[in-house]
Design a protein around this motif. Structure first.
Motif, PDB file in Angstrom:
ATOM      1  N   LEU A 258     -28.878  -2.905   7.570  1.00  0.00           N
ATOM      2  CA  LEU A 258     -27.936  -1.781   7.130  1.00  0.00           C
ATOM      3  C   LEU A 258     -26.813  -2.029   8.030  1.00  0.00           C
ATOM      4  CD1 LEU A 258     -27.300   0.755   5.495  1.00  0.00           C
ATOM      5  CD2 LEU A 258     -28.439   1.961   7.212  1.00  0.00           C
ATOM      6  N   LEU A 259     -27.198  -2.075   9.457  1.00  0.00           N
ATOM      7  CA  LEU A 259     -25.971  -2.193  10.211  1.00  0.00           C
ATOM      8  C   LEU A 259     -25.367  -3.295  10.379  1.00  0.00           C
ATOM      9  CD1 LEU A 259     -28.118  -0.239  12.864  1.00  0.00           C
ATOM     10  CD2 LEU A 259     -26.138   0.819  11.752  1.00  0.00           C
ATOM     11  N   GLU A 260     -25.728  -4.457  10.153  1.00  0.00           N
ATOM     12  CA  GLU A 260     -25.060  -5.815  10.544  1.00  0.00           C
ATOM     13  C   GLU A 260     -24.466  -6.459   9.253  1.00  0.00           C
ATOM     14  OE1 GLU A 260     -27.701  -8.458  12.518  1.00  0.00           O
ATOM     15  OE2 GLU A 260     -27.755  -7.200  14.131  1.00  0.00           O
ATOM     16  N   ARG A 261     -24.908  -5.868   8.068  1.00  0.00           N
ATOM     17  CA  ARG A 261     -24.240  -6.512   6.745  1.00  0.00           C
ATOM     18  C   ARG A 261     -22.862  -5.976   6.614  1.00  0.00           C
ATOM     19  NH1 ARG A 261     -27.056  -4.081   1.325  1.00  0.00           N
ATOM     20  NH2 ARG A 261     -25.206  -5.097   0.495  1.00  0.00           N
ATOM     21  N   GLU A 262     -22.014  -6.970   6.149  1.00  0.00           N
ATOM     22  CA  GLU A 262     -20.564  -6.728   5.920  1.00  0.00           C
ATOM     23  C   GLU A 262     -20.657  -6.040   4.463  1.00  0.00           C
ATOM     24  OE1 GLU A 262     -17.527  -5.474   6.477  1.00  0.00           O
ATOM     25  OE2 GLU A 262     -17.732  -6.959   8.127  1.00  0.00           O
ATOM     26  N   GLU A 263     -20.123  -4.839   4.464  1.00  0.00           N
ATOM     27  CA  GLU A 263     -19.764  -3.870   3.128  1.00  0.00           C
ATOM     28  C   GLU A 263     -18.709  -4.723   2.255  1.00  0.00           C
ATOM     29  OE1 GLU A 263     -21.941  -2.132   1.923  1.00  0.00           O
ATOM     30  OE2 GLU A 263     -22.962  -1.456   3.770  1.00  0.00           O
ATOM     31  N   GLU A 264     -18.923  -4.597   0.920  1.00  0.00           N
ATOM     32  CA  GLU A 264     -17.769  -5.255   0.085  1.00  0.00           C
ATOM     33  C   GLU A 264     -16.233  -4.648   0.711  1.00  0.00           C
ATOM     34  OE1 GLU A 264     -18.534  -4.650  -4.074  1.00  0.00           O
ATOM     35  OE2 GLU A 264     -20.733  -4.185  -3.474  1.00  0.00           O
ATOM     36  N   LEU A 265     -15.376  -5.211   0.496  1.00  0.00           N
ATOM     37  CA  LEU A 265     -14.139  -5.077   0.683  1.00  0.00           C
ATOM     38  C   LEU A 265     -13.662  -3.396   0.509  1.00  0.00           C
ATOM     39  CD1 LEU A 265     -12.081  -8.574   0.531  1.00  0.00           C
ATOM     40  CD2 LEU A 265     -13.046  -7.260   2.641  1.00  0.00           C
ATOM     41  N   GLU A 266     -13.903  -3.476  -0.958  1.00  0.00           N
ATOM     42  CA  GLU A 266     -13.636  -1.889  -1.633  1.00  0.00           C
ATOM     43  C   GLU A 266     -15.045  -1.412  -2.135  1.00  0.00           C
ATOM     44  OE1 GLU A 266     -11.470   1.221  -2.395  1.00  0.00           O
ATOM     45  OE2 GLU A 266     -10.756  -0.586  -1.182  1.00  0.00           O
ATOM     46  N   LEU A 267     -15.441  -0.463  -1.707  1.00  0.00           N
ATOM     47  CA  LEU A 267     -16.658   0.256  -2.050  1.00  0.00           C
ATOM     48  C   LEU A 267     -16.431   0.492  -3.518  1.00  0.00           C
ATOM     49  CD1 LEU A 267     -19.408   1.543  -1.445  1.00  0.00           C
ATOM     50  CD2 LEU A 267     -17.935   4.045  -1.073  1.00  0.00           C
ATOM     51  N   PRO A 268     -17.262   0.353  -4.430  1.00  0.00           N
ATOM     52  CA  PRO A 268     -17.218   0.491  -5.831  1.00  0.00           C
ATOM     53  C   PRO A 268     -17.009   1.905  -6.097  1.00  0.00           C
ATOM     54  CG  PRO A 268     -19.126  -0.969  -5.368  1.00  0.00           C
ATOM     55  CD  PRO A 268     -18.449  -0.400  -4.171  1.00  0.00           C
ATOM     56  N   VAL A 269     -16.298   2.310  -7.149  1.00  0.00           N
ATOM     57  CA  VAL A 269     -15.973   3.665  -7.398  1.00  0.00           C
ATOM     58  C   VAL A 269     -17.102   4.304  -8.438  1.00  0.00           C
ATOM     59  CG1 VAL A 269     -14.613   5.633  -8.438  1.00  0.00           C
ATOM     60  CG2 VAL A 269     -13.802   3.651  -6.757  1.00  0.00           C
ATOM     61  N   ILE A 270     -18.188   5.135  -8.279  1.00  0.00           N
ATOM     62  CA  ILE A 270     -18.774   5.714  -9.272  1.00  0.00           C
ATOM     63  C   ILE A 270     -18.425   6.684 -10.066  1.00  0.00           C
ATOM     64  CG2 ILE A 270     -21.149   4.943  -7.969  1.00  0.00           C
ATOM     65  CD1 ILE A 270     -21.195   7.707  -6.917  1.00  0.00           C
TER      66      ILE A 270
END
Length: 331
Positions: A258-270
Motif C-alpha cells: 500500500l505504501l510503496e506502490r505508485e498510484e495511477e497518475l490520475e485517480l479514477p473518478v467513480i
C-alpha cells in the motif's frame, strides 16, 4: 523428630504450591487469555444484541477464506450496508461502537479483510485489488448483490478497498462512505506522512511491542483512550499477540504494498454518490486531503467532525452513524 519431619513436609508442600502459583501467573501473563475473553464477549455482543451471525465464505476452491458477520434476519425493507475496517485489529474491535445502531437501519455485512481476524488466503498477491475481489466474491456468494446492490462504509485502509470495489463493480456499489482514508495519495505523499511519525510502517501499522501499540493509538486518536498509558504492558502484549502475530508477515506485506506502490497518475473518478467524513485533527491523513478528494469527486460531499482524530469510528461513533444513516437512506 516428628516435628522436624512435619516442618520439612510443610516446606515441601509450600514449595510445590509456590511453584504452581508461579506457573499459573506466568500462564496468565504470557497466554493472551484476557484479550481472548474480551474477543469472545465481543462475539457474544454481536450475536445477542446486534442480531449478527458469523459466516465463513470459501473462494477460488478454498484458496481464500473470508469471514463475515452478517445480519441474522435480513429485512427486504432495509438496504444492505458493507462495513470495511482499517488496520488496528479485526472488524469486531473496530466497529463495536457502531454496530448496534447501524443494525437497526441496515442489513449488515461486516467482513474481516484478508489476513485480518479469521480471513486468510494462500494467494501471494498483497494488493488492494485482491482485497476488493475477495470481498466482492464473498458478497456475491452471500447473495446480497442479487438483492439490489450495496452501500459501502469504509475507514482508513478499508477506504482503499471500497474505492477499488466501486471502480471495478459500479453495478454492485450504489453509494460509498469514505472515512479518514488516503485514497489517491501519491507514493511521495505517503512517504512524507510516514516520516512525520518515524517512517517505519511496520512499527506503526503492525505493532510488535506495547510501545509501538501506544504510538499507533496516539497517532490515531485526538482525545480518547488516554487511559492506554495506564494499561499494563502485558495486556497490550496480549492484544498484539491475538491481533497481529498469526499473520504478521502478511500484514507487513500488505502495508508495504500500500505504501510503496505508485498510484495511477490520475485517480479514477467513480460515479457513485460519495460521503467523505474526516476528523479535523487527523494526524494520519491531514484534512487537506479530504478537500482534495472532494474536489476530485463531483458527486461527493464532505463532513468534518470537530476535535476528532483519525479514528472517527472510536472517537465520534454516534455522529458518524447519524451521517451514514442519513446519507444512505437519503434522509
Amino acid at each position: 523428630m516428628a516435628s522436624m519431619k512435619l516442618v520439612h513436609l510443610f516446606r515441601r508442600y509450600l514449595s510445590i504450591a509456590f511453584t504452581l502459583f508461579q506457573s499459573l501467573i506466568s500462564c496468565f501473563f504470557d497466554f493472551p487469555i484476557l484479550i481472548k475473553i474480551a474477543d469472545s464477549f465481543l462475539s457474544l455482543y454481536f450475536f445477542v444484541f446486534c442480531d449478527l451471525r458469523p459466516v465463513t465464505v470459501d473462494l477460488d476452491d478454498g484458496e481464500t477464506t473470508v469471514h463475515f458477520w452478517i445480519s441474522g434476519h435480513r429485512r427486504i425493507s432495509l438496504p444492505n450496508l458493507v462495513m470495511l475496517h482499517g488496520y488496528g485489529g479485526n472488524s469486531k474491535w473496530q466497529f463495536v461502537h457502531q454496530v448496534s445502531d447501524l443494525s437497526k437501519s441496515f442489513n449488515l455485512f461486516i467482513p474481516d479483510l484478508v489476513f485480518f481476524g479469521k480471513s486468510y488466503s494462500r494467494n501471494l498477491d498483497r494488493s488492494v485489488e485482491i482485497q476488493a475481489r475477495s470481498i466482492a466474491g464473498g458478497l456475491k456468494k452471500l447473495g446480497c448483490v442479487e438483492e439490489g446492490g450495496v452501500s459501502v462504509y469504509s475507514i482508513s485502509y478499508g477506504g482503499f478497498v471500497a474505492y477499488k470495489m466501486a471502480e471495478m463493480w459500479p453495478e454492485m456499489v450504489e453509494k460509498l462512505v469514505i472515512v479518514s482514508s488516503g485514497v489517491g495519495f501519491t507514493q511521495k505523499q505517503k512517504t512524507a506522512e510516514m516520516k512525520k511519525h518515524g517512517g517505519d510502517c511496520s512499527k506503526i501499522l503492525v505493532p510488535k511491542t506495547p510501545m509501538d501499540l501506544r504510538l499507533l493509538i496516539k497517532i490515531s486518536m485526538n482525545t480518547g483512550l488516554t487511559f492506554v498509558d495506564w494499561v499494563p504492558d502485558f495486556v497490550l502484549s496480549q492484544f498484539i499477540t491475538v491481533m497481529y502475530e498469526k499473520n504478521r508477515q502478511e500484514l507487513l506485506e500488505l502495508a508495504k504494498n500500500l505504501l510503496e506502490r505508485e498510484e495511477e497518475l490520475e485517480l479514477p473518478v467513480i460515479s457513485q454518490k460519495t460521503l467523505i467524513v474526516w476528523g479535523d485533527k487527523d494526524k494520519v491523513f491531514p484534512l487537506e486531503h479530504a478537500y482534495r478528494l472532494q474536489r476530485h469527486l463531483q458527486s461527493s460531499r464532505l463532513e468534518i467532525i470537530k476535535e476528532t482524530g483519525h479514528a472517527v469510528n472510536v472517537e465520534a461513533p454516534t455522529t458518524l452513524n447519524n451521517l451514514i444513516i442519513s446519507f444512505v437512506l437519503s434522509v
